[in-house]
Design a protein around this motif. Structure first.
Motif, PDB file in Angstrom:
ATOM      1  N   VAL A   1       0.833  -1.195   0.000  1.00  0.00           N
ATOM      2  CA  VAL A   1       0.000   0.000   0.000  1.00  0.00           C
ATOM      3  C   VAL A   1       0.873   1.254   0.000  1.00  0.00           C
ATOM      4  O   VAL A   1       1.994   1.260   0.527  1.00  0.00           O
ATOM      5  CB  VAL A   1      -0.975   0.053   1.202  1.00  0.00           C
ATOM      6  N   ILE A   2       0.348   2.307  -0.596  1.00  0.00           N
ATOM      7  CA  ILE A   2       0.933   3.646  -0.503  1.00  0.00           C
ATOM      8  C   ILE A   2      -0.178   4.572  -0.053  1.00  0.00           C
ATOM      9  O   ILE A   2      -1.284   4.545  -0.606  1.00  0.00           O
ATOM     10  CB  ILE A   2       1.504   4.109  -1.855  1.00  0.00           C
ATOM     11  N   ILE A   3       0.106   5.380   0.950  1.00  0.00           N
ATOM     12  CA  ILE A   3      -0.869   6.338   1.460  1.00  0.00           C
ATOM     13  C   ILE A   3      -0.481   7.731   0.989  1.00  0.00           C
ATOM     14  O   ILE A   3       0.682   8.147   1.130  1.00  0.00           O
ATOM     15  CB  ILE A   3      -0.952   6.277   2.996  1.00  0.00           C
ATOM     16  N   ASP A   4      -1.447   8.443   0.435  1.00  0.00           N
ATOM     17  CA  ASP A   4      -1.278   9.848   0.070  1.00  0.00           C
ATOM     18  C   ASP A   4      -2.155  10.644   1.017  1.00  0.00           C
ATOM     19  O   ASP A   4      -3.386  10.457   1.044  1.00  0.00           O
ATOM     20  CB  ASP A   4      -1.701  10.081  -1.386  1.00  0.00           C
TER      21      ASP A   4
ATOM     22  N   PHE B   1     -10.150   5.477  -1.865  1.00  0.00           N
ATOM     23  CA  PHE B   1      -9.967   6.872  -1.468  1.00  0.00           C
ATOM     24  C   PHE B   1     -11.003   7.308  -0.457  1.00  0.00           C
ATOM     25  O   PHE B   1     -12.163   6.915  -0.522  1.00  0.00           O
ATOM     26  CB  PHE B   1      -9.973   7.798  -2.689  1.00  0.00           C
ATOM     27  N   MET B   2     -10.530   8.089   0.531  1.00  0.00           N
ATOM     28  CA  MET B   2     -11.456   8.728   1.450  1.00  0.00           C
ATOM     29  C   MET B   2     -11.868  10.048   0.819  1.00  0.00           C
ATOM     30  O   MET B   2     -11.066  10.965   0.691  1.00  0.00           O
ATOM     31  CB  MET B   2     -10.795   8.973   2.812  1.00  0.00           C
ATOM     32  N   GLY B   3     -13.118  10.102   0.432  1.00  0.00           N
ATOM     33  CA  GLY B   3     -13.596  11.326  -0.197  1.00  0.00           C
ATOM     34  C   GLY B   3     -15.016  11.159  -0.671  1.00  0.00           C
ATOM     35  O   GLY B   3     -15.510  10.052  -0.869  1.00  0.00           O
ATOM     36  N   GLY B   4     -15.685  12.294  -0.833  1.00  0.00           N
ATOM     37  CA  GLY B   4     -17.023  12.288  -1.383  1.00  0.00           C
ATOM     38  C   GLY B   4     -18.086  11.942  -0.365  1.00  0.00           C
ATOM     39  O   GLY B   4     -17.818  11.637   0.804  1.00  0.00           O
ATOM     40  N   ALA B   5     -19.319  12.000  -0.826  1.00  0.00           N
ATOM     41  CA  ALA B   5     -20.478  11.687   0.002  1.00  0.00           C
ATOM     42  C   ALA B   5     -21.651  11.381  -0.909  1.00  0.00           C
ATOM     43  O   ALA B   5     -21.800  11.995  -1.967  1.00  0.00           O
ATOM     44  CB  ALA B   5     -20.822  12.859   0.920  1.00  0.00           C
TER      45      ALA B   5
ATOM     46  N   ALA C   1      -6.758  12.331   1.371  1.00  0.00           N
ATOM     47  CA  ALA C   1      -6.513  13.769   1.297  1.00  0.00           C
ATOM     48  C   ALA C   1      -7.089  14.308  -0.009  1.00  0.00           C
ATOM     49  O   ALA C   1      -7.586  13.548  -0.849  1.00  0.00           O
ATOM     50  CB  ALA C   1      -5.008  14.022   1.356  1.00  0.00           C
ATOM     51  N   PRO C   2      -7.017  15.626  -0.218  1.00  0.00           N
ATOM     52  CA  PRO C   2      -7.305  16.141  -1.556  1.00  0.00           C
ATOM     53  C   PRO C   2      -6.463  15.401  -2.593  1.00  0.00           C
ATOM     54  O   PRO C   2      -5.320  15.030  -2.331  1.00  0.00           O
ATOM     55  CB  PRO C   2      -6.911  17.616  -1.442  1.00  0.00           C
ATOM     56  N   LEU C   3      -7.010  15.214  -3.770  1.00  0.00           N
ATOM     57  CA  LEU C   3      -6.450  14.268  -4.730  1.00  0.00           C
ATOM     58  C   LEU C   3      -5.477  14.887  -5.724  1.00  0.00           C
ATOM     59  O   LEU C   3      -5.213  14.308  -6.789  1.00  0.00           O
ATOM     60  CB  LEU C   3      -7.603  13.575  -5.461  1.00  0.00           C
ATOM     61  N   THR C   4      -4.887  15.998  -5.374  1.00  0.00           N
ATOM     62  CA  THR C   4      -4.001  16.726  -6.287  1.00  0.00           C
ATOM     63  C   THR C   4      -2.812  15.883  -6.727  1.00  0.00           C
ATOM     64  O   THR C   4      -2.502  15.792  -7.919  1.00  0.00           O
ATOM     65  CB  THR C   4      -3.518  18.025  -5.617  1.00  0.00           C
TER      66      THR C   4
END
Length: 321
Positions: free
Chosen positions: A8-11, A152-156, A128-131
């Motif tokens: 795994v790689i975490i951003d 990804f952690m994001g959205g709803a 995080a933000p996906l930049t």
């Protein structure tokens, strides 16, 4: 092959709950944390790098490479979440400066190198933000051949937190999120609908805080900074594991209920900017019938979570140091 650790790689934009995710990733025996890349978000990118190195030290991590990434979104100005995470991004706990240092390459370069060098396809976990991820995918699209999945952690699906309809990470850089959705690799969206539900009971937090082991104690202090909701008597507070739930989903994907659904990001100015538009309709609507609808990419969207299962998994993992 059964029993192999998942590369795994975490951003991340460390951040209280990004720190909780890193502690979990370092300590779970089924994960091989190959690198961590940093992006501006919860705090400025230099603060994110400092916080990330600090967490890895407290966790007793091996020499995991850490790289500095984008300072700001692709289009928008940077907008931090210090009102949530503290002025230093880590709950203002007064932690000493790390002795570790970041890699001498930028985040995109590190991401490309680690993904392509991995003997097994990598699971990428942006919390995080996906930049950084958008820059990687646009600059080095060849990496997709060695990415197993992006969780990804994001959205709803339902309600946002940055706006009534937009979650912070996507709202912070909607264009980057739109790039991710066309990545051509399997995607799992661990959004606010499940993110906000995984909370650790107050007595467990106090048990962690009382530990003499640095990483375990840090997890307790971070959870104490993230009150989730009052428990039954209104006095015993809980702390949300936040981003760490996305890493739990990598280890234990059966702990979430997902559906493959069309998802797109609203990029227009105004109150819906940054919204993840998730199409849950059972059949096409008038727009599609009249040839006006688009066909967004299918994403495995998390709609439910086994809270007790993930709380147990998180606590057992971070106390194993």
């Amino acid at each position: 092959m059964a029993g192999q650790r998942i590369p795994v790689i975490i951003d991340c934009d460390t951040g209280v709950d990004d720190a909780l995710a890193l502690l979990f990733a370092v300590r779970h025996p089924g994960l091989d944390l190959r690198a961590v890349t940093c992006v501006g978000g919860n705090t400025d990118v230099d603060g994110v790098v400092r916080n990330t190195l600090t967490v890895l030290e407290h966790a007793g991590a091996p020499n995991v490479p850490v790289a500095r990434g984008a300072e700001r979104p692709l289009v928008e100005p940077p907008r931090s979440a210090r009102h949530v995470h503290g002025e230093d991004g880590m709950g203002d706990l007064g932690l000493p400066a790390p002795t570790r240092t970041a890699a001498d390459v930028d985040a995109v370069t590190l991401l490309r190198g680690e993904i392509l060098a991995s003997p097994r396809p990598v699971t990428l976990v942006p919390t995080a933000p996906l930049t950084n991820i958008a820059l990687l995918l646009r600059t080095h699209p060849e990496v997709t051949r060695n990415i197993e999945r992006i969780v990804f952690m994001g959205g709803a699906v339902a309600c946002g937190n940055a706006t009534p309809v937009a979650e912070f990470n996507v709202w912070h850089d909607p264009e980057a999120a739109a790039v991710l959705l066309t990545a051509g690799v399997p995607l799992t969206m661990y959004g606010l609908d499940v993110f906000q539900r995984v909370v650790v009971p107050g007595p467990e937090i106090e048990r962690l805080r009382a530990s003499r082991e640095p990483g375990t104690r840090l997890a307790g202090e971070l959870l104490a900074h993230r009150p989730g909701r009052p428990d039954g008597d209104g006095e015993d507070w809980s702390g949300g594991v936040g981003d760490a739930g996305a890493v739990c989903a990598v280890v234990d994907p059966e702990g979430i209920t997902t559906r493959p659904l069309p998802v797109e990001v609203s990029l227009a100015p105004g109150p819906t900017r940054g919204q993840t538009v998730v199409d849950r309709r059972p059949r096409p609507g008038e727009a599609e019938i009249h040839g006006e609808g688009r066909a967004p990419n299918l994403v495995d969207v998390a709609l439910d979570v086994d809270v007790e299962r993930y709380v147990k998994l998180y606590l057992e993992t971070v106390t194993a140091g």
